[in-house]
Scaffold this motif. Structure first.
Motif, mmCIF file in Angstrom:
data_model
loop_
_atom_site.group_PDB
_atom_site.id
_atom_site.type_symbol
_atom_site.label_atom_id
_atom_site.label_comp_id
_atom_site.label_asym_id
_atom_site.label_seq_id
_atom_site.Cartn_x
_atom_site.Cartn_y
_atom_site.Cartn_z
ATOM 1 N N TYR A 16 53.069 32.770 38.347
ATOM 2 C CA TYR A 16 51.983 32.552 37.393
ATOM 3 C C TYR A 16 50.684 32.323 38.164
ATOM 4 O O TYR A 16 50.686 31.774 39.271
ATOM 5 N N GLU A 17 49.576 32.717 37.547
ATOM 6 C CA GLU A 17 48.268 32.502 38.174
ATOM 7 C C GLU A 17 47.195 32.433 37.090
ATOM 8 O O GLU A 17 47.257 33.169 36.096
ATOM 9 N N LEU A 18 46.244 31.558 37.284
ATOM 10 C CA LEU A 18 45.046 31.571 36.441
ATOM 11 C C LEU A 18 44.137 32.647 37.022
ATOM 12 O O LEU A 18 43.411 32.416 37.983
ATOM 13 N N THR A 19 44.196 33.836 36.465
ATOM 14 C CA THR A 19 43.518 34.998 37.042
ATOM 15 C C THR A 19 42.049 35.065 36.666
ATOM 16 O O THR A 19 41.210 35.483 37.463
ATOM 17 N N LEU A 20 41.722 34.646 35.449
ATOM 18 C CA LEU A 20 40.325 34.641 35.004
ATOM 19 C C LEU A 20 40.033 33.322 34.290
ATOM 20 O O LEU A 20 40.693 32.991 33.298
ATOM 21 N N THR A 21 39.074 32.573 34.801
ATOM 22 C CA THR A 21 38.631 31.372 34.091
ATOM 23 C C THR A 21 37.754 31.789 32.912
ATOM 24 O O THR A 21 37.335 32.948 32.803
ATOM 25 N N LYS A 22 37.445 30.840 32.051
ATOM 26 C CA LYS A 22 36.587 31.144 30.908
ATOM 27 C C LYS A 22 35.214 31.627 31.385
ATOM 28 O O LYS A 22 34.614 32.535 30.795
ATOM 29 N N GLU A 23 34.726 31.040 32.476
ATOM 30 C CA GLU A 23 33.428 31.452 33.020
ATOM 31 C C GLU A 23 33.494 32.885 33.555
ATOM 32 O O GLU A 23 32.573 33.688 33.348
ATOM 33 N N GLU A 24 34.585 33.230 34.247
ATOM 34 C CA GLU A 24 34.728 34.592 34.771
ATOM 35 C C GLU A 24 34.850 35.607 33.642
ATOM 36 O O GLU A 24 34.352 36.734 33.756
ATOM 37 N N VAL A 25 35.508 35.234 32.568
ATOM 38 C CA VAL A 25 35.615 36.129 31.414
ATOM 39 C C VAL A 25 34.227 36.471 30.883
ATOM 40 O O VAL A 25 33.956 37.616 30.496
ATOM 41 N N ARG A 26 33.330 35.488 30.881
ATOM 42 C CA ARG A 26 31.961 35.724 30.403
ATOM 43 C C ARG A 26 31.136 36.522 31.409
ATOM 44 O O ARG A 26 30.325 37.362 31.029
ATOM 45 N N GLN A 27 31.338 36.267 32.702
ATOM 46 C CA GLN A 27 30.441 36.806 33.723
ATOM 47 C C GLN A 27 30.854 38.184 34.249
ATOM 48 O O GLN A 27 29.994 39.015 34.560
ATOM 49 N N LEU A 28 32.152 38.436 34.372
ATOM 50 C CA LEU A 28 32.600 39.700 34.962
ATOM 51 C C LEU A 28 32.420 40.860 33.982
ATOM 52 O O LEU A 28 32.497 40.686 32.768
ATOM 53 N N THR A 29 32.202 42.045 34.536
ATOM 54 C CA THR A 29 32.185 43.242 33.692
ATOM 55 C C THR A 29 33.621 43.560 33.265
ATOM 56 O O THR A 29 34.587 43.056 33.856
ATOM 57 N N GLU A 30 33.751 44.413 32.262
ATOM 58 C CA GLU A 30 35.094 44.804 31.823
ATOM 59 C C GLU A 30 35.847 45.507 32.945
ATOM 60 O O GLU A 30 37.060 45.314 33.108
#
Length: 407
Positions: free
Chosen positions: A163-177
């Motif tokens: 298991y891994e936390l691959t995308l934090t809530k902040e990364e979900v907002r900041q990264l492109t699709e």
């Protein structure tokens, strides 16, 4: 509580362990879990190791079965019709998140046949952005020895889930699709055959070959697509009688030298050959079927209702249509009018046409549903119905068509 107690014994008996960071194990906010997909019990296993169990997006084929369907519904499963984009499912997912719940889905859209991670639709990155919650990934390793898609009984082997936390809530907002998609696919990319070869996992079963004919149907010796009969640890070609044994590590041995020793290489060699053969046969005019299931229990439902038995009959694949034969009557379906055809829960063949779902349960358990899926997808590709193609077959079939036309 009862389910967790059962799962406590289950994971220990079948030697299933998890490497899970504390921030994932103890997560208490809405999240989206994405995992590669091997077996029937993946949702229960993946949920067991996380403190906040998610609502799984599940094939509606499972939910039509009693009692397993009722059990999944009781756990909050969200049904999705395979092969269709469904805006209602997205609305249901947003409702769960807004209520503080967690979600889980298998972005490959189906269970792996040969132990490799299948194509992941880039639309998963759009969904991640839409939901706006952290993304946890779970990469299952060794599960192809424990619960391969074609097998009936579970086997004691060794399964490790990372298991891994691959995308934090902040990364979900900041990264492109595109960036989010790349991180997700890199995390879930896996070839279980190579992992099993490296770790030499012993398979605790005396029925290692039973029903492998559901995915393997072309013989490497005689090249026939006649399929195989299986029993215990051996399977035999129906045409030339070549016997093959699956050893205690899950690899193939035979009295002649085989071109491959594992299902992964065999499966895709066979897929390319079968697509090529279908490209020849689908252009012919003939009165006899290309292949058929001679005897199956046939059931049908309208919408999401429970399946009703139509009778025992046959299903035949012709160059331009399918034919169901039941006592007293025949029903034909043009390829262009079929919305979906392929194996679903318990590898039973299902067909969607309009508002109706049909299910075919063969008398012989080694019948291959993936053969039918490959054939209908090839027919759709030739007819230009590309929107119907299964994402994990699309590129392979279109490339094969191009090569045949170039030659």
């Amino acid at each position: 509580m009862f389910v967790r107690l059962v799962m406590w014994f289950f994971v220990r008996y079948f030697r299933i362990t998890a490497r899970i960071p504390r921030q994932v194990a103890q997560i208490n906010e809405p999240y989206l879990l994405l995992a590669n997909h091997f077996g029937r019990y993946d949702p229960f296993i993946l949920s067991y190791f996380i403190g906040k169990p998610p609502h799984f997006i599940s094939s509606d084929a499972i939910l039509r079965d009693w009692p397993i369907g009722s059990f999944f519904k009781g756990l909050g499963a969200i049904p999705k019709k395979k092969g269709f984009r469904d805006t209602r499912v997205v609305r249901d997912m947003r409702t769960v998140v807004q209520a503080g719940g967690a979600l889980a889905l298998f972005p490959e859209g189906t269970r792996t046949w040969a132990g490799d991670t299948l194509y992941i639709d880039p639309a998963v990155a759009k969904l991640v952005r839409l939901l706006g919650v952290p993304v946890i990934t779970a990469r299952m390793q060794g599960a192809y020895a424990f619960d391969p898609r074609w097998a009936s009984p579970l086997r004691r082997a060794r399964v490790v889930i990372d298991y891994e936390l691959t995308l934090t809530k902040e990364e979900v907002r900041q990264l492109t699709e595109e960036e989010a998609y790349k991180k997700i696919t890199q995390r879930l990319s896996h070839n279980d055959i190579e992992w099993l070869r490296q770790h030499r996992v012993l398979i605790g079963s005396g029925r290692r070959a039973e029903h492998i004919g559901k995915i393997i149907f072309q013989c490497p010796q005689c090249k026939s697509f006649a399929g195989f009969k299986s029993h215990k640890n051996r399977f035999v070609c129906r045409h030339c009688q070549l016997p093959i044994t699956i050893d205690e590590y899950g690899f193939f041995t035979a009295p002649v030298k085989l071109p491959f020793d594992n299902p992964y290489k065999w499966f895709y060699w066979q897929a390319d050959n079968f697509i090529t053969e279908m490209l020849k046969q689908l252009t012919l005019t003939r009165d006899t079927p290309l292949f058929e299931i001679e005897r199956a229990v046939i059931t049908r439902t309208k919408g999401a209702g429970r399946m009703q038995k139509m009778g025992t009959g046959s299903l035949a694949f012709y160059p331009d249509h399918l034919c169901i034969t039941l006592p007293g009557h025949r029903i034909t379906f043009k390829h262009r009018d079929i919305d979906y055809l392929g194996p679903q829960y318990m590898e039973r063949l299902e067909m969607f046409e309009g508002d109706y779902a049909w299910r075919f349960t063969p008398q012989y358990p080694d019948e291959s549903g993936v053969k039918w899926e490959l054939a209908i997808n090839t027919a759709w590709a030739l007819a230009g119905q590309h929107t119907k193609l299964a994402p994990y077959w699309r590129e392979r079939i279109l490339q094969r068509i191009q090569r045949v036309r170039e030659n």
